[in-house]
Design an enzyme around this catalytic site. Structure first.
Site, PDB file in Angstrom:
ATOM      1  N   ARG A   1     -24.460  12.072  26.238  1.00 13.73           N
ATOM      2  CA  ARG A   1     -25.326  12.808  27.288  1.00 13.73           C
ATOM      3  C   ARG A   1     -24.888  12.397  28.714  1.00 13.73           C
ATOM      4  NH1 ARG A   1     -31.491  12.202  25.952  1.00 13.73           N
ATOM      5  NH2 ARG A   1     -31.752  12.949  28.013  1.00 13.73           N
TER       6      ARG A   1
ATOM      7  N   CYS B   1      -5.778  -6.866   4.567  1.00 11.19           N
ATOM      8  CA  CYS B   1      -7.161  -6.799   5.365  1.00 11.19           C
ATOM      9  C   CYS B   1      -8.053  -7.668   4.859  1.00 11.19           C
ATOM     10  CB  CYS B   1      -7.787  -5.385   5.709  1.00 11.19           C
ATOM     11  SG  CYS B   1      -6.706  -4.203   6.290  1.00 11.19           S
TER      12      CYS B   1
ATOM     13  N   ASN C   1      -2.269   3.791   2.725  1.00  7.38           N
ATOM     14  CA  ASN C   1      -2.510   4.521   1.348  1.00  7.38           C
ATOM     15  C   ASN C   1      -2.295   5.916   1.566  1.00  7.38           C
ATOM     16  OD1 ASN C   1      -3.438   2.438  -0.749  1.00  7.38           O
ATOM     17  ND2 ASN C   1      -4.328   1.606   1.010  1.00  7.38           N
TER      18      ASN C   1
ATOM     19  N   ALA D   1       0.864  -1.136   0.072  1.00  2.67           N
ATOM     20  CA  ALA D   1       0.076   0.001   0.034  1.00  2.67           C
ATOM     21  C   ALA D   1       0.968   1.172   0.027  1.00  2.67           C
ATOM     22  CB  ALA D   1      -0.933  -0.026   1.138  1.00  2.67           C
TER      23      ALA D   1
ATOM     24  N   ARG E   1       3.020   1.259 -16.375  1.00  2.00           N
ATOM     25  CA  ARG E   1       2.885   2.561 -15.855  1.00  2.00           C
ATOM     26  C   ARG E   1       4.461   3.408 -15.521  1.00  2.00           C
ATOM     27  NH1 ARG E   1      -1.658   0.307 -14.647  1.00  2.00           N
ATOM     28  NH2 ARG E   1      -3.683   1.185 -14.902  1.00  2.00           N
TER      29      ARG E   1
END
Length: 460
Positions: free
Chosen positions: A449, A47, A312, A13, A74
């Site tokens: 609360r 994951c 990432n 990643a 690429r």
């Protein structure tokens, strides 16, 4: 203009996000990119491995976002099956070995990205290296486990550890038809939660047929004549039969390379960087992903939080800076979600233990509600625990355990933590309401609360 060379160590990643972003900003004439990956896969979802093992994901390749071939198309010189052994900071070069052929060579760099990830914790126990014992961190690890499961005749599994990977792998193995025992040293599973919330997970796991043994210290893994795991022994003298053993003891930063190069490491062993993800004290070295420590915005100090979401983002920041742009990564609040069968688990911010270690005085509030209006069909129970700073009422952390629709509510708390909100401000949030989605008072607001009341009662 001379062509610069960017060397990336690590092909998942953070590393490949950095390489891809840098390539978008600079073409091959300006920036040559060489990436080294010791495994055979790149840009994949670690994951997702438990869901591949459990059968919810059809196949291994479904977890791969971009293959090595696609990266090469690429304009990235990606070299898989190649491990970087040494970083020569003074000389601006790395030494790498081809794991298949064994040959070694040096590659110079103008800019370097270390994205070496993390490795599963493997305690030094007798039998830990036996056949059938698996740590799960990479896609190669997942493939080795799947190969074992396909060869193994028995249907007994022991998971050692009850963190995220432990409980997720326990579910996966149950779905594959295994009889699963989870052994862990803690008071309750999911040490990322406080013990009272972990107790809810424990009861749910037992109700799903997963045997969960607390305070179990594993001492050795016993093997058969062929060297395969056959049972797991504990300090209490118990033995738990196992045809496969999965280690779910967490991970630690893979930073031996950085340590040998003299780069700065934090208390958890992760690399230390500045906000641009540049390694501290270095002009041309960046690092990101599971091998770094980042700023905890709530506690105000570095922490090692290995998650794909962070990795990432780190890669995008690094790639932007390497490619001539500018970006920063300000830090995290420690948000994570998981599930075991029908039970959803979430946390963000600090646990009680974290708050004490940070020297904070705090109050807690725990409530039980439903994920939808109570009268709406299918309403399920959820429990929310909230921590607030005693004097100021600043929100410190939230934990959630419950049925479907529970876990992602933690995102509201993550935003509130990032903004530094008080629990009183959280109560005033204008959250969406309709009976199929929430009670009139969302459970997070109900917890807030109660936390406001606790803060006011505690005084200074």
């Amino acid at each position: 203009m001379a062509t610069e060379r960017l060397v990336v160590v690590g092909g998942d990643a953070a590393g490949m996000s950095a390489a891809s972003q840098a390539r978008r900003l600079k073409g091959p004439a300006e920036l040559e990119i060489v990436a080294f990956e010791r495994g055979h896969f790149t840009s994949y979802s670690a994951c997702g491995i438990p869901y591949w093992v459990g059968g919810q994901v059809a196949g291994r390749d479904d977890l791969v976002a971009r293959t090595p071939e696609e990266h090469r198309e690429r304009g990235i010189d990606l070299r898989t099956g190649t491990e970087v052994l040494e970083v020569d900071v003074e000389g601006g070069r790395v030494r790498a070995r081809d794991l298949d052929g064994g040959s070694e060579s040096w590659t110079g760099y103008d800019k370097l990205v270390l994205a070496t990830g993390a490795r599963p914790v493997r305690p030094r126990l007798p039998g830990i290296g036996a056949h059938g014992v698996h740590g799960i961190q990479t896609l190669d690890d997942g493939q080795r486990l799947m190969d074992t499961l396909e060869r193994t005749q028995g249907r007994r599994a022991v998971v050692v550890g009850a963190g995220y990977i432990g409980v997720e792998m326990a579910e996966a193995l149950v779905l594959r038809g295994y009889e699963v025992t989870v052994l862990h040293r803690g008071e309750q599973p999911m040490a990322t939660l406080d013990p009272d919330m972990g107790g809810l997970v424990h009861r749910a796991m037992n109700g799903m047929g997963i045997r969960t043994v607390s305070r179990a210290e594993v001492t050795k893994i016993l093997t058969d004549e062929e060297g395969r795991a056959r049972s797991v022994a504990t300090a209490a003298g118990e033995e738990y039969p196992a045809d496969v053993v999965v280690l779910g003891l967490g991970v630690e930063p893979r930073t031996a390379l950085a340590r040998s190069a003299g780069l700065p490491l934090g208390t958890a062993g992760g690399l230390l960087t500045d906000l641009s993800m540049r390694v501290r004290g270095q002009e041309n070295i960046w690092s990101g992903g599971d091998c770094v420590e980042v700023l905890d915005l709530v506690a105000g100090r570095p922490r090692h939080i290995p998650l794909g979401t962070h990795a990432n983002k780190h890669g995008q920041v690094i790639g932007s800076n390497v490619g001539g742009g500018y970006a920063t990564f300000p830090g995290v609040v420690g948000t994570a979600v998981s599930k075991v069968c029908d039970l959803e688990i979430a946390r963000t911010g600090l646990r009680e233990r974290d708050a004490r270690e940070a020297g904070l005085r705090f109050v807690t509030a725990t409530i039980t509600s439903t994920n939808t209006a109570g009268y709406y069909p299918g309403a399920v129970e959820m429990t929310v625990k909230m921590l607030a700073e005693r004097r100021t009422g600043r929100l410190l952390g939230v934990q959630i355990v419950g049925g479907a629709g529970s876990a992602k509510r933690v995102d509201v708390a993550a935003v509130a933590l990032t903004a530094g909100m008080t629990v009183e401000q959280v109560v005033s949030l204008d959250l969406g309401y309709a009976p199929p989605f929430s009670p009139v008072w969302d459970p997070v607001l109900v917890a807030a609360r109660k936390a406001v009341t606790a803060v006011r009662s505690a005084g200074v």
